[in-house]
Design a protein around this motif. Structure first.
Motif, PDB file in Angstrom:
ATOM      1  N   VAL A   1     -11.345  31.956  18.233  1.00  0.00           N
ATOM      2  CA  VAL A   1     -10.893  33.267  17.757  1.00  0.00           C
ATOM      3  C   VAL A   1      -9.457  33.521  18.214  1.00  0.00           C
ATOM      4  CG1 VAL A   1     -11.275  35.750  17.899  1.00  0.00           C
ATOM      5  CG2 VAL A   1     -13.222  34.204  17.646  1.00  0.00           C
ATOM      6  N   GLY A   2      -9.193  33.258  19.497  1.00  0.00           N
ATOM      7  CA  GLY A   2      -7.833  33.447  20.005  1.00  0.00           C
ATOM      8  C   GLY A   2      -6.837  32.512  19.347  1.00  0.00           C
ATOM      9  N   GLY A   3      -7.259  31.274  19.060  1.00  0.00           N
ATOM     10  CA  GLY A   3      -6.361  30.323  18.428  1.00  0.00           C
ATOM     11  C   GLY A   3      -5.984  30.729  17.012  1.00  0.00           C
ATOM     12  N   ILE A   4      -6.954  31.260  16.255  1.00  0.00           N
ATOM     13  CA  ILE A   4      -6.648  31.720  14.899  1.00  0.00           C
ATOM     14  C   ILE A   4      -5.648  32.873  14.931  1.00  0.00           C
ATOM     15  CG2 ILE A   4      -7.632  32.801  12.848  1.00  0.00           C
ATOM     16  CD1 ILE A   4     -10.197  31.243  13.377  1.00  0.00           C
ATOM     17  N   VAL A   5      -5.888  33.820  15.848  1.00  0.00           N
ATOM     18  CA  VAL A   5      -4.979  34.973  15.956  1.00  0.00           C
ATOM     19  C   VAL A   5      -3.582  34.505  16.360  1.00  0.00           C
ATOM     20  CG1 VAL A   5      -4.521  37.121  17.203  1.00  0.00           C
ATOM     21  CG2 VAL A   5      -6.849  36.575  16.462  1.00  0.00           C
ATOM     22  N   LEU A   6      -3.501  33.622  17.338  1.00  0.00           N
ATOM     23  CA  LEU A   6      -2.205  33.135  17.794  1.00  0.00           C
ATOM     24  C   LEU A   6      -1.486  32.327  16.718  1.00  0.00           C
ATOM     25  CD1 LEU A   6      -3.186  32.085  21.422  1.00  0.00           C
ATOM     26  CD2 LEU A   6      -1.596  33.914  20.802  1.00  0.00           C
ATOM     27  N   ALA A   7      -2.246  31.542  15.932  1.00  0.00           N
ATOM     28  CA  ALA A   7      -1.625  30.757  14.866  1.00  0.00           C
ATOM     29  C   ALA A   7      -1.028  31.665  13.793  1.00  0.00           C
ATOM     30  CB  ALA A   7      -2.657  29.819  14.248  1.00  0.00           C
ATOM     31  N   VAL A   8      -1.767  32.714  13.421  1.00  0.00           N
ATOM     32  CA  VAL A   8      -1.244  33.658  12.439  1.00  0.00           C
ATOM     33  C   VAL A   8      -0.014  34.376  12.987  1.00  0.00           C
ATOM     34  CG1 VAL A   8      -1.767  35.741  11.108  1.00  0.00           C
ATOM     35  CG2 VAL A   8      -3.487  33.941  11.336  1.00  0.00           C
ATOM     36  N   MET A   9      -0.063  34.748  14.275  1.00  0.00           N
ATOM     37  CA  MET A   9       1.094  35.387  14.897  1.00  0.00           C
ATOM     38  C   MET A   9       2.290  34.438  14.923  1.00  0.00           C
ATOM     39  SD  MET A   9      -0.755  37.327  18.106  1.00  0.00           S
ATOM     40  CE  MET A   9       0.821  37.730  18.872  1.00  0.00           C
TER      41      MET A   9
ATOM     42  N   GLY B   1     -10.639  31.310  32.353  1.00  0.00           N
ATOM     43  CA  GLY B   1      -9.861  30.104  32.614  1.00  0.00           C
ATOM     44  C   GLY B   1      -9.978  29.071  31.503  1.00  0.00           C
ATOM     45  N   LEU B   2     -11.191  28.859  31.001  1.00  0.00           N
ATOM     46  CA  LEU B   2     -11.397  27.856  29.964  1.00  0.00           C
ATOM     47  C   LEU B   2     -11.047  28.382  28.570  1.00  0.00           C
ATOM     48  CD1 LEU B   2     -14.798  26.324  31.151  1.00  0.00           C
ATOM     49  CD2 LEU B   2     -12.505  25.439  31.557  1.00  0.00           C
ATOM     50  N   GLY B   3     -11.502  29.612  28.267  1.00  0.00           N
ATOM     51  CA  GLY B   3     -11.310  30.150  26.927  1.00  0.00           C
ATOM     52  C   GLY B   3      -9.862  30.430  26.595  1.00  0.00           C
ATOM     53  N   LEU B   4      -9.128  31.073  27.518  1.00  0.00           N
ATOM     54  CA  LEU B   4      -7.730  31.393  27.245  1.00  0.00           C
ATOM     55  C   LEU B   4      -6.871  30.132  27.175  1.00  0.00           C
ATOM     56  CD1 LEU B   4      -7.224  34.583  29.442  1.00  0.00           C
ATOM     57  CD2 LEU B   4      -7.818  34.415  27.011  1.00  0.00           C
ATOM     58  N   ASN B   5      -7.205  29.149  27.975  1.00  0.00           N
ATOM     59  CA  ASN B   5      -6.471  27.879  27.898  1.00  0.00           C
ATOM     60  C   ASN B   5      -6.758  27.170  26.585  1.00  0.00           C
ATOM     61  OD1 ASN B   5      -5.012  25.526  29.435  1.00  0.00           O
ATOM     62  ND2 ASN B   5      -6.853  24.624  28.584  1.00  0.00           N
ATOM     63  N   GLU B   6      -8.011  27.210  26.154  1.00  0.00           N
ATOM     64  CA  GLU B   6      -8.368  26.552  24.895  1.00  0.00           C
ATOM     65  C   GLU B   6      -7.714  27.238  23.707  1.00  0.00           C
ATOM     66  OE1 GLU B   6      -9.821  23.833  22.373  1.00  0.00           O
ATOM     67  OE2 GLU B   6      -9.928  23.750  24.569  1.00  0.00           O
ATOM     68  N   ALA B   7      -7.509  28.555  23.784  1.00  0.00           N
ATOM     69  CA  ALA B   7      -6.881  29.286  22.684  1.00  0.00           C
ATOM     70  C   ALA B   7      -5.485  28.753  22.384  1.00  0.00           C
ATOM     71  CB  ALA B   7      -6.822  30.778  23.006  1.00  0.00           C
ATOM     72  N   ALA B   8      -4.769  28.317  23.422  1.00  0.00           N
ATOM     73  CA  ALA B   8      -3.421  27.780  23.208  1.00  0.00           C
ATOM     74  C   ALA B   8      -3.469  26.485  22.402  1.00  0.00           C
ATOM     75  CB  ALA B   8      -2.740  27.539  24.554  1.00  0.00           C
ATOM     76  N   TYR B   9      -4.437  25.617  22.694  1.00  0.00           N
ATOM     77  CA  TYR B   9      -4.559  24.368  21.945  1.00  0.00           C
ATOM     78  C   TYR B   9      -5.078  24.615  20.531  1.00  0.00           C
ATOM     79  CZ  TYR B   9      -3.708  21.842  26.273  1.00  0.00           C
ATOM     80  OH  TYR B   9      -3.133  21.337  27.411  1.00  0.00           O
ATOM     81  N   MET B  10      -6.047  25.518  20.407  1.00  0.00           N
ATOM     82  CA  MET B  10      -6.582  25.819  19.088  1.00  0.00           C
ATOM     83  C   MET B  10      -5.521  26.478  18.201  1.00  0.00           C
ATOM     84  SD  MET B  10      -9.540  24.619  18.659  1.00  0.00           S
ATOM     85  CE  MET B  10      -9.659  25.384  17.056  1.00  0.00           C
ATOM     86  N   ALA B  11      -4.600  27.212  18.804  1.00  0.00           N
ATOM     87  CA  ALA B  11      -3.521  27.829  18.016  1.00  0.00           C
ATOM     88  C   ALA B  11      -2.680  26.765  17.329  1.00  0.00           C
ATOM     89  CB  ALA B  11      -2.647  28.697  18.920  1.00  0.00           C
ATOM     90  N   GLU B  12      -2.356  25.699  18.034  1.00  0.00           N
ATOM     91  CA  GLU B  12      -1.559  24.626  17.433  1.00  0.00           C
ATOM     92  C   GLU B  12      -2.358  23.861  16.385  1.00  0.00           C
ATOM     93  OE1 GLU B  12       2.062  23.776  18.466  1.00  0.00           O
ATOM     94  OE2 GLU B  12       1.385  25.854  18.338  1.00  0.00           O
ATOM     95  N   ILE B  13      -3.657  23.679  16.636  1.00  0.00           N
ATOM     96  CA  ILE B  13      -4.504  22.999  15.655  1.00  0.00           C
ATOM     97  C   ILE B  13      -4.604  23.827  14.374  1.00  0.00           C
ATOM     98  CG2 ILE B  13      -6.858  22.238  15.181  1.00  0.00           C
ATOM     99  CD1 ILE B  13      -7.086  21.486  18.140  1.00  0.00           C
ATOM    100  N   CYS B  14      -4.845  25.126  14.530  1.00  0.00           N
ATOM    101  CA  CYS B  14      -4.945  26.008  13.359  1.00  0.00           C
ATOM    102  C   CYS B  14      -3.614  26.105  12.628  1.00  0.00           C
ATOM    103  CB  CYS B  14      -5.418  27.395  13.788  1.00  0.00           C
ATOM    104  SG  CYS B  14      -7.109  27.447  14.432  1.00  0.00           S
ATOM    105  N   ARG B  15      -2.527  26.161  13.374  1.00  0.00           N
ATOM    106  CA  ARG B  15      -1.202  26.241  12.737  1.00  0.00           C
ATOM    107  C   ARG B  15      -0.931  24.984  11.916  1.00  0.00           C
ATOM    108  NH1 ARG B  15       4.303  25.105  14.056  1.00  0.00           N
ATOM    109  NH2 ARG B  15       3.625  23.999  15.927  1.00  0.00           N
ATOM    110  N   ALA B  16      -1.306  23.818  12.456  1.00  0.00           N
ATOM    111  CA  ALA B  16      -1.112  22.576  11.705  1.00  0.00           C
ATOM    112  C   ALA B  16      -1.963  22.567  10.444  1.00  0.00           C
ATOM    113  CB  ALA B  16      -1.458  21.376  12.581  1.00  0.00           C
ATOM    114  N   GLY B  17      -3.196  23.087  10.534  1.00  0.00           N
ATOM    115  CA  GLY B  17      -4.047  23.135   9.355  1.00  0.00           C
ATOM    116  C   GLY B  17      -3.516  24.077   8.293  1.00  0.00           C
TER     117      GLY B  17
END
Length: 311
Positions: A88-96, A160-176
């Motif tokens: 969820v955080g990664g999608i929001v960050l990718a759109v931002m 610790g795990l979720g917020l860190n994962e959001a940063a990686y998922m943001a780049e994955i979602c942005r690439a998609g």
């Protein structure tokens, strides 16, 4: 002058007096040597562990212990919740990040830069020890309590795990999202679709084919990374295995037990990832690759067929 028949193909039989060419496959001696070396190393490792003072009977004795099964459940729960926060955080960050607003784009860039640039273990300890800086957490009329009561080991692990994962998922979602042709967006806007509806109905479904494979890898990696939360007192599989090993006098055996459970869970997740990738690949290839079961079935049927004819 002799006429040449240009439509005639090569003859099936060689001319009289000519010998048929016999193709001899090239022998790759390096493959045989490397295979022998690999087998020798494997045998040496197995022999070394067989000679070690390891109580292998302790592994099956504690394999389905209540504490181990509780740790497996908590590990899976932590993996699911952390990945939900990350996705969820990664999608929001990718759109931002893709936004034309320089403020939101800069905030997203800074978030990704910070959380990808610091180790997960450091982030866990940072959240766990913020009570040394803030005595209270005060959310005005909603919530107020001591920081030590608020920041439980579970919440520490999730942040610790979720917020860190959001940063990686943001780049994955942005690439998609960037992998989808811009003409798709322009066509949707020409039909009168809003930016949000275009994103949900047109762009994201096509981007899933690019997003799903690395996301599956992130889920598997997250399951293994949960072992780090033992450092912040959250009891999961690795922490329970450590406790049992210290009490039973078989710490190394319990590490092998934990490794076996991690292998089982990651293997199950890998199978699920395969079928999800196969589902989203339907629109990109005319013929989907066969599943492992289909491959086994095909090989079994081919064994029953007589050579040189149909079964």
């Amino acid at each position: 002058m002799t006429d040449i028949d240009k439509t005639a193909g090569p003859k099936d039989t060689p001319p009289a007096g000519a010998e048929a060419i016999k193709a001899i496959p090239v022998r790759h001696y390096g493959r045989y040597v490397s295979a022998v070396i690999a087998i020798a190393l494997l045998v040496a490792i197995i022999y070394a562990f067989g000679q070690g003072r390891i109580n292998w009977h302790a592994v099956p004795d504690y394999f389905f212990d209540d504490r181990i099964m509780t740790g497996v459940g908590k590990t899976l729960l932590l993996t699911v919740l952390s990945m939900l926060i990350g996705i969820v955080g990664g999608i929001v960050l990718a759109v931002m990040r893709l936004s034309k607003n320089p403020v939101t784009s800069s905030i997203s860039w800074f978030y990704i830069w910070f959380f990808r640039g610091t180790p997960v273990l450091v982030q866990l300890f940072l959240w766990f020890n913020l009570g040394l800086v803030f005595e209270y957490i005060n959310l005005m009329p909603f919530y107020k309590d001591y920081w030590s009561n608020f920041m439980t080991p579970l919440l520490t692990a999730l942040l610790g795990l979720g917020l860190n994962e959001a940063a990686y998922m943001a780049e994955i979602c942005r690439a998609g999202l960037l992998a989808v042709d811009e003409g798709q967006t322009e066509a949707a806007h020409a039909l009168g679709m809003s930016h949000g509806k275009t994103l949900l109905r047109v762009v994201i479904p096509q981007a899933m084919r690019v997003i799903v494979p690395p996301t599956g890898n992130e889920v598997i990696n997250m399951l293994k990374t949960t072992s780090l939360v033992a450092a912040v007192q959250y009891p999961e599989l690795f922490r329970y295995a450590q406790d049992i090993g210290q009490n039973s006098g078989a710490p190394v055996e319990m590490y092998f037990l934990a490794a076996a459970w991690y292998l089982i869970m990651t293997s199950v997740l890998s199978v699920g990832q395969y079928y999800i990738e196969r589902y989203y690949a339907r629109g990109s290839s005319r013929q989907l690759p066969p599943t492992p079961w289909q491959k086994v079935k095909t090989n079994m049927l081919s064994l029953g067929r007589p050579k040189g004819g149909m079964a």
